[in-house]
Design a protein around this motif. Structure first.
Motif, PDB file in Angstrom:
ATOM      1  N   PHE A 238       0.818  -1.211   0.000  1.00  0.00           N
ATOM      2  CA  PHE A 238       0.000   0.000   0.000  1.00  0.00           C
ATOM      3  C   PHE A 238       0.853   1.263   0.000  1.00  0.00           C
ATOM      4  N   GLY A 239       0.266   2.326  -0.487  1.00  0.00           N
ATOM      5  CA  GLY A 239       0.834   3.660  -0.305  1.00  0.00           C
ATOM      6  C   GLY A 239       2.270   3.826  -0.756  1.00  0.00           C
ATOM      7  N   GLU A 275      -0.372  12.815  -0.771  1.00  0.00           N
ATOM      8  CA  GLU A 275      -0.500  14.275  -0.745  1.00  0.00           C
ATOM      9  C   GLU A 275       0.756  14.943  -0.163  1.00  0.00           C
TER      10      GLU A 275
ATOM     11  N   THR B  64      -7.566  17.512  -6.421  1.00  0.00           N
ATOM     12  CA  THR B  64      -6.994  16.159  -6.474  1.00  0.00           C
ATOM     13  C   THR B  64      -6.780  15.601  -5.073  1.00  0.00           C
ATOM     14  N   ILE B  65      -6.221  16.434  -4.205  1.00  0.00           N
ATOM     15  CA  ILE B  65      -5.933  15.980  -2.830  1.00  0.00           C
ATOM     16  C   ILE B  65      -7.237  15.539  -2.153  1.00  0.00           C
ATOM     17  N   ASN B  68      -9.328  12.798  -4.752  1.00  0.00           N
ATOM     18  CA  ASN B  68      -8.663  11.535  -5.115  1.00  0.00           C
ATOM     19  C   ASN B  68      -8.023  10.800  -3.951  1.00  0.00           C
ATOM     20  N   TYR B  69      -7.703  11.531  -2.903  1.00  0.00           N
ATOM     21  CA  TYR B  69      -7.015  10.869  -1.795  1.00  0.00           C
ATOM     22  C   TYR B  69      -7.825  10.888  -0.489  1.00  0.00           C
ATOM     23  N   ARG B  70      -8.214  12.085  -0.034  1.00  0.00           N
ATOM     24  CA  ARG B  70      -8.825  12.143   1.296  1.00  0.00           C
ATOM     25  C   ARG B  70     -10.241  11.538   1.334  1.00  0.00           C
ATOM     26  N   GLY B 200      -4.211   3.092   2.682  1.00  0.00           N
ATOM     27  CA  GLY B 200      -3.445   3.932   1.766  1.00  0.00           C
ATOM     28  C   GLY B 200      -3.751   3.721   0.295  1.00  0.00           C
TER      29      GLY B 200
END
Lengths: 391, 346
Positions: A238-239, A275, B64-65, B68-70, B200
């Protein structure tokens, strides 16, 4: 008999007072000091580290070439009264080091990981296995009757190795891959194994390129140096796993004039969010790949690491991605004996104007020809780093 | 008079349980609202909500942050926590065992083996792009089917299912250990990391799949909730009350296996939630599965979301494995409730 050694001992007494343990100007002064210490130890019967009478006899006949000493990377000191003739190595970095100094003929047993590297170590990989680097087979090691065993600093646990071995089979713990102590380790092992000539030839070549990079980047102020981000690109978990201070990749990229964006945040390795990488906006990205190197069928996996990273959402805003400065490095290229080539390659990626006169491919071929036993076929078909201009 | 007071008591308890679930749901919403503002990229509260309200097409450096991620990470934490908690409550109910969890039937060890097989040997049944995920899911379902087959041979009962589950669990654990033994060090590292669990790799794709499976299994479990209640009185009593014991048990097991496998193939084996979330909920609102199931889902979501939020902020920019953090966060709370509770809640 003891009276003879007592006289010898008295002769060396004056030298002992100099007290400069393990820091000698030449072989003879080292041998003189070690022999006198050995004789004293024998006379006083100081325990496990005491040499046997046979060892002292042989050392005396070989004087001033022997005894020799070495300090491993854990700080442990070893004295060898006779030449090392049988070596067991527990990892590929030790195989690399032994090959570089021309002492691979002394190897009698290897770890499984070395046996897998048939293209990198055609001869050594054919030797008997002594188990895994972290789980050695004690019986297999003892059956080979080695004078010396070389393992990593942290693996295997001493409870799995030293605890089961007699004192006649000392375990030297060396890394042989981190740029910051690589030179010292190579010099030490070269001296111990009486391969000073080959070692000197290699280290001259090594120093030439490390010094070259150091000189050419010396005038770049800290705030103008290229900011890089380095990560493990296993691509299977992951990640993101960032490399910080204390890792081999950080050492190398820093030596090439880069500044790690993880510096001050991460010691060794840590997982970070995507991020965070976007926010750091590194100017160069280095991905460490466990695939590739001296193999012919793993190129697509190396390329996938590169392509997966640059296609992450939002990563197109990162300077490194925008300017096509995302690179994949394999350990066979970046660590160990080929590190001067990797250093030049990384420095030329970071500061192309300052290294435009160096043909890194030719330099890599020069290394492969002079310091390895590899065939030309793998020079061209292997993927040691990416992009490498082979597509 | 007595009937009236019993009815009033029931209505009062029901109202309390519903209130608990609603309040907890509101807290979960609040927690999600906070979690989405946390992260390594410094984005102000105003910008976060402005970006969310404006939608994924909004032209901003934060889009995007956030999108797409949070948001996928927060939603996946909610879904995975709910799914694991729900599966745990169902398993504990149908096996009548307080130590049962979604992983009791060897699902986690089978999924770990599937993932290890993909990581160490690159072998599996699906395309290379989703080899780890596909293998983890397939082997989790294979383990579940094997447990069913073994238990059916001896007659479906809590004892046979647990015994078969333990056998399967040890088999796959041994296979995983073997792969770790023969694997290269970096592959072994990846396997260990997978087994610690992480959110993640959450994306809208994983959120969509988890949502679909959740909304298929949750109504099914709610439909079976009364039968789960009856099962707690014993198989014979349940049968005498008209419950198809074997059918309920198999359906419950299949549903719990499916939802667990769906989640852990994307997140790795996040332990603890499935074991403890049902207990925490049961201590507070009792064992009636009609309330226990939705309550556990919300408690599981809160536990996982809270743990993940702490895991990625407490040592920022480093992200700690969420599987470790769930235990750090949940165990003290669990012990507190366990010590305060005077009566036997199970």
């Amino acid at each position: 008999m003891r009276a003879v050694y007592l006289i010898l001992c008295l002769l060396f007494m004056s030298l002992l007072t100099t007290g400069q343990a393990f820091a000698f100007e030449d072989n003879e002064s080292e041998a003189r000091y070690l022999l006198s210490q050995g004789i004293l130890s024998y006379l006083q019967n100081k325990g496990q580290s005491t040499p046997s009478l046979e060892e002292l006899r042989e050392a005396a006949s070989l004087y001033p070439e022997y005894p020799r000493s070495i300090t491993d990377s854990t700080g442990k000191k070893f004295v060898f009264y006779t030449p090392v003739e049988r070596v067991v190595i527990l990892n590929t970095n030790a195989a690399d080091a032994m090959t570089i100094i021309g002492a691979d003929r002394l190897i009698v047993g290897v770890a499984e990981s070395v046996k897998e590297k048939t293209l990198q170590y055609p001869q050594v990989s054919a030797l008997p296995s002594v188990g895994k680097f972290s789980e050695p087979n004690i019986e297999a090691i003892m059956a080979l009757k080695p004078d010396l065993i070389i393992s990593y600093i942290n693996w295997p646990d001493p409870a799995k190795l030293e605890k089961h071995l007699p004192s006649s089979m000392p375990v030297l713990r060396m890394e042989f891959y981190k740029a910051n102590n690589y030179r010292t380790e190579i010099e030490s092992i070269g001296h111990l194994l009486n391969e000073e000539e080959n070692t000197g030839r290699y280290l001259t070549w090594y120093d030439k390129y490390f010094n070259l990079v150091s000189e050419r980047i010396a005038d770049i102020p800290e705030d103008k140096r290229v900011r890089f981000y380095a990560e493990s690109g296993s691509g299977k978990s992951f990640g993101r796993r960032a490399y910080g201070e204390g890792t081999g990749l950080d050492d190398l990229c820093t030596a090439a004039g880069g500044v790690n964006v993880a510096r001050g945040y991460i010691k060794d390795y840590a997982d970070v969010e995507n991020e965070w990488v976007i926010r750091q906006n590194p100017e160069a990205i280095f991905i460490w790949s466990s695939k590739g190197g001296y193999t012919t069928d793993e190129r697509s996996e190396v390329i996938a690491l590169h392509d997966n990273l640059i296609s992450m959402p939002g990563f197109n805003t990162i300077s490194a991605v925008k300017n096509k400065k995302v690179y994949v490095l394999t350990p066979e290229f970046a660590f160990g004996s080929s590190s001067p080539v990797a250093l030049i390659q990384i420095a030329s990626w970071l500061y192309p104007d300052r290294f435009s006169d160096i043909n890194t491919t030719a330099l890599h071929h020069e290394y492969l020809a002079n310091f390895t036993h590899t065939s030309k076929e793998i020079w061209d078909s292997g993927t040691f780093y990416y992009p490498d201009g082979k597509d | 008079m007595k009937t009236k007071s019993i009815r009033e008591g029931y209505i009062r308890r029901t109202a309390q349980r519903l209130t608990f679930i609603i309040v907890l749901f509101c807290l979960l919403f609040l927690l999600a609202g906070i979690a989405v503002t946390l992260g390594s990229y410094n984005i102000g509260l105003h910008d976060v909500y402005k970006t969310i309200i404006a939608g994924p097409a909004y032209d901003s450096e934060f889009t995007t942050i956030i999108w797409n991620y949070r948001l996928p990470r927060v939603l996946m934490a909610i879904l995975a926590g709910a799914a694991l908690g729900l599966a745990g409550a169902v398993m504990q109910g149908i096996l009548r065992n307080p130590l049962a969890s979604p992983f009791t039937l060897g699902i986690a060890s089978a999924a770990s083996f599937g993932a290890s097989l993909a990581i160490v040997l690159g072998a599996g049944f699906v395309s290379s792009g989703s080899l780890v995920v596909g293998n983890a899911f397939l082997f989790a379902m294979i383990a579940s089917a094997a447990v069913y087959g073994l238990a059916r041979y001896k007659g479906i009962s809590p004892e046979t299912m647990i015994m078969a589950g333990i056998a399967i669990m040890y088999l796959f654990s041994a296979l995983t250990s073997f792969l770790q033994y023969v694997g290269a060090s970096e592959d072994v590292h990846a396997v260990v990391f997978w087994m610690l669990g992480s959110l993640g790799s959450s994306t809208w794709h994983t959120v969509t799949v988890a949502t679909v499976v959740f909304f298929v299994t949750f109504p099914l479990f709610m439909y079976l909730a009364k039968s789960f209640n009856t099962l707690s009185a014993g198989d014979e009593t349940a049968k005498s009350l008209g419950v198809h014991v074997e059918g309920v048990r198999i359906t419950g097991m299949a549903g719990a296996s499916l939802i667990t496998a769906t989640v852990i193939c994307y997140t790795g084996t996040i332990g603890f939630i499935g074991l403890v979330a049902p207990h925490i909920t049961r201590m507070i609102i009792g064992s009636d599965h009609r309330f226990l199931l939705p309550g556990t889902a919300v408690v599981g979501s809160m536990l996982l979301l809270g743990a993940d939020s702490i895991a990625r902020t407490i040592m920022a920019p480093q992200v700690l494995p969420v599987g470790i953090m769930t235990s750090f966060l949940g165990v003290p709370f669990f012990i507190y409730l366990f010590l305060r509770r005077r009566n036997d809640y199970w």
